[in-house]
Design a protein around this motif. Structure first.
Motif, PDB file in Angstrom:
ATOM      1  N   SER A 108       0.830  -1.207   0.000  1.00  0.00           N
ATOM      2  CA  SER A 108       0.000   0.000   0.000  1.00  0.00           C
ATOM      3  C   SER A 108       0.857   1.246   0.000  1.00  0.00           C
ATOM      4  N   LEU A 109       0.284   2.308  -0.542  1.00  0.00           N
ATOM      5  CA  LEU A 109       0.878   3.636  -0.470  1.00  0.00           C
ATOM      6  C   LEU A 109      -0.255   4.651  -0.419  1.00  0.00           C
ATOM      7  N   SER A 110       0.077   5.840   0.049  1.00  0.00           N
ATOM      8  CA  SER A 110      -0.915   6.904   0.174  1.00  0.00           C
ATOM      9  C   SER A 110      -0.562   8.027  -0.790  1.00  0.00           C
ATOM     10  N   VAL A 111      -1.544   8.446  -1.596  1.00  0.00           N
ATOM     11  CA  VAL A 111      -1.362   9.530  -2.553  1.00  0.00           C
ATOM     12  C   VAL A 111      -2.468  10.551  -2.313  1.00  0.00           C
ATOM     13  N   ASP A 112      -2.061  11.737  -1.904  1.00  0.00           N
ATOM     14  CA  ASP A 112      -3.019  12.826  -1.655  1.00  0.00           C
ATOM     15  C   ASP A 112      -4.118  12.397  -0.683  1.00  0.00           C
ATOM     16  N   GLY A 113      -3.707  11.638   0.344  1.00  0.00           N
ATOM     17  CA  GLY A 113      -4.655  11.218   1.358  1.00  0.00           C
ATOM     18  C   GLY A 113      -5.476   9.995   1.004  1.00  0.00           C
ATOM     19  N   VAL A 114      -5.254   9.426  -0.184  1.00  0.00           N
ATOM     20  CA  VAL A 114      -5.989   8.232  -0.616  1.00  0.00           C
ATOM     21  C   VAL A 114      -5.060   7.029  -0.533  1.00  0.00           C
ATOM     22  N   SER A 115      -5.497   5.960   0.134  1.00  0.00           N
ATOM     23  CA  SER A 115      -4.692   4.748   0.275  1.00  0.00           C
ATOM     24  C   SER A 115      -4.948   3.823  -0.911  1.00  0.00           C
ATOM     25  N   LEU A 116      -3.871   3.380  -1.545  1.00  0.00           N
ATOM     26  CA  LEU A 116      -3.946   2.482  -2.694  1.00  0.00           C
ATOM     27  C   LEU A 116      -3.266   1.170  -2.346  1.00  0.00           C
ATOM     28  N   THR A 117      -3.815   0.043  -2.840  1.00  0.00           N
ATOM     29  CA  THR A 117      -3.305  -1.285  -2.497  1.00  0.00           C
ATOM     30  C   THR A 117      -3.108  -2.104  -3.762  1.00  0.00           C
ATOM     31  N   THR A 118      -2.011  -2.867  -3.799  1.00  0.00           N
ATOM     32  CA  THR A 118      -1.733  -3.698  -4.966  1.00  0.00           C
ATOM     33  C   THR A 118      -2.684  -4.886  -5.020  1.00  0.00           C
ATOM     34  N   ASP A 119      -2.991  -5.333  -6.254  1.00  0.00           N
ATOM     35  CA  ASP A 119      -3.887  -6.468  -6.454  1.00  0.00           C
ATOM     36  C   ASP A 119      -3.100  -7.772  -6.492  1.00  0.00           C
ATOM     37  N   ALA A 120      -3.727  -8.829  -6.964  1.00  0.00           N
ATOM     38  CA  ALA A 120      -3.087 -10.147  -6.979  1.00  0.00           C
ATOM     39  C   ALA A 120      -1.878 -10.191  -7.897  1.00  0.00           C
ATOM     40  N   GLN A 121      -1.796  -9.275  -8.841  1.00  0.00           N
ATOM     41  CA  GLN A 121      -0.633  -9.200  -9.726  1.00  0.00           C
ATOM     42  C   GLN A 121       0.398  -8.181  -9.235  1.00  0.00           C
ATOM     43  N   GLY A 122       0.179  -7.655  -8.044  1.00  0.00           N
ATOM     44  CA  GLY A 122       1.105  -6.670  -7.497  1.00  0.00           C
ATOM     45  C   GLY A 122       0.996  -5.310  -8.158  1.00  0.00           C
ATOM     46  N   ARG A 123      -0.148  -4.999  -8.736  1.00  0.00           N
ATOM     47  CA  ARG A 123      -0.306  -3.756  -9.477  1.00  0.00           C
ATOM     48  C   ARG A 123      -1.258  -2.811  -8.756  1.00  0.00           C
ATOM     49  N   LEU A 124      -0.981  -1.531  -8.935  1.00  0.00           N
ATOM     50  CA  LEU A 124      -1.905  -0.485  -8.495  1.00  0.00           C
ATOM     51  C   LEU A 124      -1.787   0.680  -9.461  1.00  0.00           C
ATOM     52  N   ARG A 125      -2.829   1.476  -9.527  1.00  0.00           N
ATOM     53  CA  ARG A 125      -2.852   2.627 -10.428  1.00  0.00           C
ATOM     54  C   ARG A 125      -2.994   3.901  -9.601  1.00  0.00           C
ATOM     55  N   VAL A 126      -2.029   4.812  -9.796  1.00  0.00           N
ATOM     56  CA  VAL A 126      -2.086   6.108  -9.124  1.00  0.00           C
ATOM     57  C   VAL A 126      -3.106   6.981  -9.853  1.00  0.00           C
TER      58      VAL A 126
END
Length: 612
Positions: A341-359
Motif C-alpha cells: 500500500s501507499l498513500s497519494v493525496d490522502g488516498v490509500s492504494l493497495t496492490t492487487d493479486a498481480q502486485g499492481r496499483l494505479r495512481v
C-alpha cells in the motif's frame, strides 16, 4: 495673476524639485474611449500591450520671483516646453496590468534661459481591476503607483525624492458613453520650508475625472479635468482641463490629439497646452478561438487543438495529458507483492493479486512523493519530482525486512513436504510446522542459525545460515527430504549407503553429502548421544601404514564436515583403523568394497530427553 515664489537671491535653487511640466499621458490598450490623464477600468486579456509617444507644447504659468542687488527679478520656472511623453502598458492577467510613463523634455526655457533636453520623473503603475463590466455598468479598480526621481531638478522637471501614490478608479459604462472618476493621494519627501519659501513636496490629494463618447467604433472624443491639492503646508498644486480625441488607424496603430488649459495658477498648470501622438496596440481578440477551447488564438499555443481542462497547463491551449502511473510491485524473487500500500493525496492504494496499483491521474509537474509498504517488507520511499504526460508504467522492487528467511521443503519427486522445523540461534524460537505447500517464511535476528528439518518417513536435514541484520535480500533455504539412509541402533548410527571419497584421497565425493546431512540431522535430533566415534576402515590393498594414515585423514574430513553442519565438536571422535578390522574377506572386489567404510559407533550416551 501669477504664482510667486519668494526666494533669496543667494538661494534660487530652493525651487528645484518642482515638476513644472506636470503632464503624464496614460497608456491605454488601444481603446478609443481612453482619457488622457484619468485612469479607466476596462476589460483586458493577457498578452495585450501598447506603446505610445505623445509630443506636447506648453506655455508655463509659474514665475520665479526673487530679489538681488539689482532689485526684484521675475523669470519663468519652466516655459515654452516641447516634450516627448513615452508610455507603455502590458496586461498580465484579466485584472492586472503594468504601466510605465515618463517625459523627455526636448526643449524648454527656464530661469537661466533656454535649456536643452532633459529627462522627467518616471512613473510605474499597476492598474488592478476589481469590477470589470463586459460592456455596460459599473467599473471599479485601484492603481498603486511609484514615482522615480529621474527628473532633472535644474530644469524643474521632477518632484523631490521617491513618490508613492494610490488611486481609486471608478466609472460607468454605457453603450457609447463612458464616465470616469479618480480619487487618490500622492506623497513625495517634503523639502523644509524657509523663511522666504514655502515647503516643496509633501502629501497631495489627487482628483481627476472625465467623460468620453464614441463617435464610431474606432474614434472617440473626451473631456476631462485633473486637480491636485496639498495636504498640509506646501506649494500650490496644479490643475488642468483637457479636450482630446483618439482613434484607431488599423493594424494596431493609434493616434491621440488634444489641447489643455491650466485651472488656476500653480506650478505645472500651463497657460495652454497642445499635444498629439501615435502608438501601437496589440489587443488580443476575444472573438478569435478557432478550436473553441475558450482560449483566444493570440494566446493559444495550439490553435487547432482544443485544450483539455484538467488542471494542468490549462492556459496554454494545448491538449496536455495528466500523468497516469501504473505501478507494479515485486520482491527480489520477481514475485508480485500482494497488499502493498501507499498513500497519494490522502488516498490509500493497495496492490492487487498481480502486485499492481494505479495512481489516480495527476499533474505531471506535481510529481509523486510517498512511501510503499507491505507486511514482511521494508518501506520503500517513492519520490518522483516530475512525471511524464499520459499513461506510463513502472516496476519497483520492495525490499524485505532484514533477516527474512524463506524455507522450502520438497521430496525427491519435487512434491512439497509439510515438515517440522527446529531453530537454534541467538534467540529462542518455537518449533514451526510448515504448511501443506512445504513453505514457511520467517524473520530472524542477526547471527548464526541452525535449521533442523524433519518429517515422518524422511531423513532429517540440517542447514546453517548466517544473517547480518542489515541486508534486505531474501535468504532462501531450499532442501529435499529423502528416504532415510541413517538409522539409530543401540550401539551405532547405521548408514545404509557408503560414504565415498576420491581415489587415494580424503576428499568427499558429492554424493556423500546427502548422507552426511542425514547423519548430522540425526545427531542433532538426539543430543543424548554424547560421544560418537567416527571410524574409518580400508581394504588390504597397499601398505598397512598408508592405509592407516588414509583412514585417519578421511574420518577427520567427516568430523570436520559434521561440525560445520552444527554437531557439537565435543561429541565427535575421529579414529582411523586402516585395514585392521575387515568385516568381509578382501579376496573379492565386493569384500574389499565392504571393508572400505565409515562407521558411527556410540561410545557414550545419556537417557533420551522426555518428549513434551
Amino acid at each position: 495673476m501669477t504664482l510667486i515664489l519668494f526666494l533669496l537671491a543667494q538661494r534660487p535653487a530652493q525651487a528645484e524639485g518642482v515638476d513644472a511640466h506636470h503632464f503624464t499621458p496614460l497608456p491605454t490598450l488601444g481603446e478609443p474611449l481612453g482619457l488622457v490623464e484619468t485612469w479607466r477600468v476596462t476589460p483586458q486579456l493577457p498578452g495585450s500591450f501598447s506603446v505610445s509617444g505623445t509630443v506636447d507644447m506648453s506655455r508655463g504659468n509659474a514665475l520665479l520671483v526673487y530679489e538681488d542687488w539689482e532689485g526684484v527679478v521675475e523669470t519663468p520656472l519652466l516655459d515654452d516646453v516641447l516634450a516627448l511623453n513615452l508610455s507603455a502598458r502590458a496586461a498580465l492577467t484579466p485584472r492586472l496590468s503594468v504601466a510605465l510613463m515618463g517625459p523627455l523634455l526636448l526643449r524648454s526655457e527656464g530661469a537661466s534661459g533656454q535649456q536643452g533636453a532633459g529627462l522627467g520623473d518616471l512613473r510605474l503603475a499597476a492598474p488592478i481591476g476589481l469590477i470589470i463590466p463586459e460592456s455596460k455598468g459599473l467599473a471599479l479598480g485601484v492603481v498603486p503607483g511609484l514615482d522615480l526621481p529621474t527628473g532633472d531638478s535644474t530644469q524643474y522637471a521632477g518632484d523631490p525624492g521617491l513618490g508613492l501614490s494610490g488611486i481609486l478608479a471608478a466609472g460607468w459604462r454605457a453603450e457609447r458613453l463612458s464616465v470616469d472618476l479618480n480619487v487618490g493621494a500622492q506623497r513625495h519627501p517634503a523639502a523644509e520650508a524657509t523663511q522666504s519659501a514655502e515647503a516643496i513636496g509633501g502629501a497631495a490629494l489627487l482628483l481627476a475625472g472625465g467623460a468620453s463618447f464614441a463617435l464610431s467604433p474606432s474614434l472617440g472624443v473626451a473631456a476631462e479635468a485633473n486637480l491636485q491639492r496639498a495636504l498640509g503646508e506646501g506649494i500650490v498644486r496644479p490643475g488642468e482641463g483637457l479636450l482630446s480625441a483618439r482613434g484607431q488607424l488599423g493594424t494596431g496603430l493609434t493616434w491621440t490629439a488634444g489641447a489643455g488649459v491650466g485651472l488656476g495658477e500653480a506650478v505645472g498648470a500651463p497657460q495652454w497646452r497642445l499635444f498629439g501622438g501615435v502608438g501601437y496596440a496589440r489587443v488580443v481578440d476575444p472573438a478569435s478561438d478557432r478550436d473553441l477551447d475558450g482560449i483566444v488564438d493570440d494566446l493559444d499555443a495550439c490553435v487547432r487543438k482544443a485544450e483539455v481542462k484538467n488542471g494542468y497547463n490549462d492556459a496554454d491551449g494545448c491538449p496536455d495529458a495528466l500523468a497516469e502511473l501504473d505501478l507494479t510491485v515485486l520482491n527480489d524473487q520477481g514475485e508480485p507483492v500482494v497488499g502493498a500500500s501507499l498513500s497519494v493525496d490522502g488516498v490509500s492504494l493497495t496492490t492487487d493479486a498481480q502486485g499492481r496499483l494505479r495512481v489516480p491521474p495527476r499533474a505531471p509537474d506535481a510529481g509523486l512523493s510517498t512511501s510503499l509498504s507491505a507486511e514482511g517488507y521494508s518501506p520503500l520511499p517513492i519520490s518522483r519530482p516530475t512525471l511524464s504526460e499520459g499513461p506510463q508504467a513502472e516496476t519497483v522492487t520492495l525490499p524485505w525486512l532484514p533477516g527474512t528467511v524463506r524455507l522450502i521443503v520438497k521430496d525427491e519427486a519435487g512434491q512439497p513436504v509439510p515438515a517440522v522445523v527446529e531453530l537454534k540461534g541467538p534467540t529462542p524460537q518455537a518449533r514451526r510446522q510448515l504448511s501443506a505447500e512445504g513453505r514457511d517464511q520467517l524473520v530472524l535476528g542477526a547471527g548464526d542459525w541452525q535449521l533442523l528439518v524433519s518429517a515422518p518417513g524422511k531423513g532429517a536435514e540440517v542447514r546453517q545460515i548466517k544473517l547480518d541484520g542489515v541486508s534486505t535480500a531474501l535468504t532462501v533455504v531450499e532442501l529435499t527430504l529423502t528416504v532415510p539412509v541413517v538409522e539409530l541402533q543401540a550401539k551405532e548410527v547405521v548408514i545404509t549407503q557408503a560414504i565415498l571419497f576420491d581415489l587415494d584421497a580424503a576428499t568427499l565425493r558429492p554424493d556423500a553429502e546427502p548422507i552426511l546431512r542425514q547423519v548430522a540431522g540425526l545427531l542433532i535430533q538426539h543430543p543424548e548421544l554424547t560421544q560418537v566415534e567416527i571410524q574409518g576402515h580400508t581394504d588390504d590393498q597397499g601398505e598397512a601404514d598408508y592405509n592407516l594414515t588414509l583412514s585417519q585423514a578421511r574420518v577427520e574430513t567427516v568430523r570436520t564436515w559434521l561440525i560445520a553442519s552444527g554437531v557439537d565438536a565435543d561429541r565427535l571422535v575421529a579414529k582411523g583403523y586402516g585395514e585392521s578390522k575387515p568385516i568381509q574377506p578382501n579376496t573379492t572386489e565386493a569384500g574389499q568394497a565392504a571393508n572400505r567404510r565409515v562407521q558411527f559407533v556410540i561410545l557414550a550416551q545419556q537417557p533420551p530427553p522426555k518428549k513434551p
